[in-house]
Design an enzyme around this catalytic site. Structure first.
Site, PDB file in Angstrom:
ATOM      1  N   LYS A  39       0.837  -1.208   0.000  1.00 19.49           N
ATOM      2  CA  LYS A  39       0.000   0.000   0.000  1.00 19.49           C
ATOM      3  C   LYS A  39       0.868   1.253   0.000  1.00 19.49           C
ATOM      4  O   LYS A  39       0.675   2.155  -0.807  1.00 19.49           O
ATOM      5  CB  LYS A  39      -0.896  -0.016   1.247  1.00 19.49           C
ATOM      6  CG  LYS A  39      -1.562   1.316   1.545  1.00 19.49           C
ATOM      7  CD  LYS A  39      -2.476   1.258   2.745  1.00 19.49           C
ATOM      8  CE  LYS A  39      -1.827   1.528   4.082  1.00 19.49           C
ATOM      9  NZ  LYS A  39      -1.569   2.929   4.406  1.00 19.49           N
ATOM     10  N   ASN A  40       1.830   1.295   0.931  1.00 19.14           N
ATOM     11  CA  ASN A  40       2.578   2.532   1.108  1.00 19.14           C
ATOM     12  C   ASN A  40       3.649   2.743   0.039  1.00 19.14           C
ATOM     13  O   ASN A  40       4.335   3.767   0.041  1.00 19.14           O
ATOM     14  CB  ASN A  40       3.167   2.602   2.523  1.00 19.14           C
ATOM     15  CG  ASN A  40       2.064   2.840   3.548  1.00 19.14           C
ATOM     16  OD1 ASN A  40       0.954   3.250   3.196  1.00 19.14           O
ATOM     17  ND2 ASN A  40       2.350   2.569   4.816  1.00 19.14           N
ATOM     18  N   CYS A  73      -5.751   7.780   8.854  1.00 16.47           N
ATOM     19  CA  CYS A  73      -5.974   7.147  10.156  1.00 16.47           C
ATOM     20  C   CYS A  73      -5.765   8.157  11.280  1.00 16.47           C
ATOM     21  O   CYS A  73      -4.796   8.926  11.251  1.00 16.47           O
ATOM     22  CB  CYS A  73      -4.981   5.998  10.352  1.00 16.47           C
ATOM     23  SG  CYS A  73      -5.415   4.513   9.463  1.00 16.47           S
ATOM     24  N   ARG A 101      -1.734  15.189  12.748  1.00 18.67           N
ATOM     25  CA  ARG A 101      -0.727  14.645  11.827  1.00 18.67           C
ATOM     26  C   ARG A 101      -0.316  15.822  10.955  1.00 18.67           C
ATOM     27  O   ARG A 101      -0.897  16.066   9.900  1.00 18.67           O
ATOM     28  CB  ARG A 101      -1.287  13.455  11.040  1.00 18.67           C
ATOM     29  CG  ARG A 101      -1.496  12.242  11.952  1.00 18.67           C
ATOM     30  CD  ARG A 101      -1.941  11.016  11.189  1.00 18.67           C
ATOM     31  NE  ARG A 101      -0.859  10.395  10.446  1.00 18.67           N
ATOM     32  CZ  ARG A 101      -1.062   9.399   9.598  1.00 18.67           C
ATOM     33  NH1 ARG A 101      -2.281   8.931   9.394  1.00 18.67           N
ATOM     34  NH2 ARG A 101      -0.044   8.865   8.944  1.00 18.67           N
ATOM     35  N   PRO A 102       0.678  16.586  11.436  1.00 22.55           N
ATOM     36  CA  PRO A 102       1.012  17.853  10.777  1.00 22.55           C
ATOM     37  C   PRO A 102       1.665  17.659   9.414  1.00 22.55           C
ATOM     38  O   PRO A 102       2.139  16.565   9.087  1.00 22.55           O
ATOM     39  CB  PRO A 102       1.996  18.503  11.758  1.00 22.55           C
ATOM     40  CG  PRO A 102       2.464  17.442  12.663  1.00 22.55           C
ATOM     41  CD  PRO A 102       1.546  16.271  12.569  1.00 22.55           C
ATOM     42  N   ILE A 103       1.706  18.750   8.634  1.00 25.45           N
ATOM     43  CA  ILE A 103       2.404  18.711   7.342  1.00 25.45           C
ATOM     44  C   ILE A 103       3.449  19.831   7.281  1.00 25.45           C
ATOM     45  O   ILE A 103       3.849  20.254   6.211  1.00 25.45           O
ATOM     46  CB  ILE A 103       1.426  18.791   6.143  1.00 25.45           C
ATOM     47  CG1 ILE A 103       0.574  20.067   6.203  1.00 25.45           C
ATOM     48  CG2 ILE A 103       0.537  17.568   6.060  1.00 25.45           C
ATOM     49  CD1 ILE A 103      -0.070  20.388   4.855  1.00 25.45           C
ATOM     50  N   ASP A 111       3.788   0.275  12.346  1.00 25.99           N
ATOM     51  CA  ASP A 111       2.627  -0.370  11.710  1.00 25.99           C
ATOM     52  C   ASP A 111       2.476  -1.840  12.126  1.00 25.99           C
ATOM     53  O   ASP A 111       1.464  -2.464  11.817  1.00 25.99           O
ATOM     54  CB  ASP A 111       2.734  -0.275  10.178  1.00 25.99           C
ATOM     55  CG  ASP A 111       2.606   1.163   9.688  1.00 25.99           C
ATOM     56  OD1 ASP A 111       2.186   2.026  10.465  1.00 25.99           O
ATOM     57  OD2 ASP A 111       2.940   1.417   8.513  1.00 25.99           O
ATOM     58  N   ILE A 118       6.236   6.568  17.842  1.00 21.89           N
ATOM     59  CA  ILE A 118       5.928   7.433  16.686  1.00 21.89           C
ATOM     60  C   ILE A 118       4.587   8.164  16.845  1.00 21.89           C
ATOM     61  O   ILE A 118       4.492   9.347  16.580  1.00 21.89           O
ATOM     62  CB  ILE A 118       5.921   6.619  15.358  1.00 21.89           C
ATOM     63  CG1 ILE A 118       7.104   5.657  15.293  1.00 21.89           C
ATOM     64  CG2 ILE A 118       5.817   7.535  14.134  1.00 21.89           C
ATOM     65  CD1 ILE A 118       8.384   6.137  14.716  1.00 21.89           C
ATOM     66  N   ARG A 177      -9.167  -0.372   3.522  1.00 19.50           N
ATOM     67  CA  ARG A 177      -8.245   0.663   3.051  1.00 19.50           C
ATOM     68  C   ARG A 177      -6.893   0.054   2.720  1.00 19.50           C
ATOM     69  O   ARG A 177      -6.175   0.561   1.853  1.00 19.50           O
ATOM     70  CB  ARG A 177      -8.012   1.711   4.155  1.00 19.50           C
ATOM     71  CG  ARG A 177      -9.193   2.586   4.422  1.00 19.50           C
ATOM     72  CD  ARG A 177      -8.859   3.622   5.443  1.00 19.50           C
ATOM     73  NE  ARG A 177      -7.693   4.365   4.982  1.00 19.50           N
ATOM     74  CZ  ARG A 177      -6.944   5.145   5.730  1.00 19.50           C
ATOM     75  NH1 ARG A 177      -7.223   5.292   6.997  1.00 19.50           N
ATOM     76  NH2 ARG A 177      -5.923   5.795   5.219  1.00 19.50           N
TER      77      ARG A 177
END
Ligand code: EPU
Length: 420
Positions: free
Chosen positions: A23-24, A118, A124-126, A308, A330, A401
């Site tokens: 997926k990632n 999620c 969950r900053p950018i 994960d 994390i 997902r």
């Protein structure tokens, strides 16, 4: 009516289960189509909801996405590219942020809302993406419900990531391919998906060196060509199935089409806790073990133990002899699912948002539960598979997902799981 999984636990599991494309990794390849005129063909694309959303995004941005069958997709630009990332799609998956850089580099402008995905961290900053684009010469504005980035021409820059970020590394590495001059990224993430993305970009004409190490150097080029690309196997899926096999401890399970070399931290733990396993070049065999021992874990960026896989490992520790400390470094919401595990019979004490102590072994019992997010979801499914009795699981969109045909593949190894 919403779909659910119904699982009758404690069935012996054995046989072969195949791993799908990562997926990632796949999610980072779709946005590359924005950077090229020629078609791009993707092989081994997992049939999962997040990939469907990425495909819808490309269509909304003026591309044609053809499903050629057999997990092969072909993508090509059809009309003038739109610079507005649709909010309803960006809200659904964090990797939507990967579309920002390619649009900025090719169109000079992009509008997008804060990405969703999620809910595993308070925010969950950018910020590291925005800072990176700014260093490359972009102007960032925060509007009422979106960000606007503009840049006549991006230029290479020296960028140090204050925190190791996977998507941040991938995004700036990709964008820098079309910036003028040289970019040096420091304190980069080193996940295998990043090296895979760099290999693909280099085959399309990019000049990237150092991917998979903390320092990546990119020399900008004028354009990228299309091409064919095979998505690497999903290491998280492979590791999750290995942990399921160890937790079930009921028969021999062979995990195929995977890359065991991407899971070194898991094998080091398996050695300590007594899991009986054998690694092939692209397969993993888990055999029944005499006794599983408790062992602490600390999540860490690659090549450390993946966050994960933390939730699945936590379930395994409920079956291990002794106490283990699970230290999730994390994300601050990734241990909250242990409340549900406790309701199923586990003995878990949360010390703080980042630390939980699991005392094992404990019997687990089926119950009705709601999946909070993708990785907590798969962990609760493992718990249900080893629990006594029936578990009814809702909000399975979260599982879909990231895991293709999970029920079908688990049934093949003997699980009693129905999607209703
Ligand atoms: N962070 C910032 N600022 C930023 C970006 C990140 O502070 O601008 C922080 C995050 O809040 C987090 C840390 O940095 O505390 C690391 O986040 P990272 O950016 O590495 O995570 P990500 O790229 O958003 C990817 C995977 C996640 C996986 C993490 C860590 C994708 C699409 N997602 O997320 O996968 O957990 O790396 O390995 O690649 C999943 O598949 O279930 C999943 C959540």
């Amino acid at each position: 009516m919403e779909s659910k999984f119904v699982i009758n636990g404690q069935k012996p599991l054995s046989g072969t289960i195949k791993v799908k494309g990562a997926k990632n990794a796949a999610l980072k390849v779709f946005p590359l189509a924005l950077m090229m005129d020629e078609p791009i063909k993707m092989i081994n694309v997992p049939d999962i909801e997040d990939c469907h959303r990425a495909q819808e995004m490309l269509v909304a941005l003026g591309h044609e996405v053809k499903d050629l069958g057999g997990s092969v997709m072909q993508i090509q630009r059809k009309s003038k590219v739109c610079v507005n990332l649709p909010a309803d799609l960006v809200n659904k998956f964090r990797a939507a942020v990967m579309f920002v850089g390619p649009l900025l580099a090719t169109c000079g402008e992009v509008y997008f809302p804060h990405p969703g995905g999620c809910v595993i961290g308070a925010t969950r900053p950018i910020d590291m993406f925005l800072d990176g684009f700014a260093k490359m010469g972009a102007k960032a504005e925060i509007l009422e419900n979106s960000y606007r980035l503009t840049a006549k021409k991006l230029r290479g820059a020296k960028i140090f990531f204050p925190k190791v970020t996977v998507t941040g590394t991938e995004s700036l590495m990709t964008t820098a391919c079309l910036a003028q001059g040289e970019t040096i990224l420091e304190n980069c993430a080193m996940e295998p998906e990043i090296s895979a993305l760099a290999d693909l970009l280099n085959r399309m004409g990019a000049k990237i060196s150092g991917a998979g190490t903390p320092t990546i150097k990119i020399t900008g080029v004028d354009k990228l060509g299309g091409g064919e690309y095979k998505i690497i196997p999903d290491r998280i899926e492979a590791g999750t199935f290995a942990i399921l096999a160890a937790a079930s401890n009921s028969g021999e399970i062979i995990i195929e089409d995977c890359e065991p070399a991407h899971l070194g931290a898991l094998w080091a733990l398996f050695d300590k806790i007594g899991v009986n396993y054998e690694l092939g070049k692209s397969s993993i065999k888990i055999k029944p073990s005499a006794k599983i021992l408790a062992e602490d874990v600390v999540t860490h960026e690659y090549p450390g133990f993946a966050t994960d896989l933390q939730s699945a490992y936590t379930v395994l520790m409920t079956q291990a002899h002794g106490s283990s400390l699970i230290h999730e470094t994390i994300y601050d919401r990734r241990l909250l699912f242990t409340d549900t595990l406790t309701q199923m019979g586990a003995d878990i004490i949360m010390a703080d948002p980042h630390r939980a102590v699991v005392n094992g072994p404990t019997k687990l019992y089926g119950r009705k539960l709601v999946i909070p997010d993708l990785r907590a979801g798969i962990a609760l499914i493992i718990a249900a598979l080893i629990a006594k009795g029936k578990t009814e699981i809702s909000n399975i969109y979260q599982i879909e997902r990231g895991y293709e045909d999970l029920a079908g593949r688990l049934k093949n190894i003997g699980a009693d799981i129905q999607k209703i």
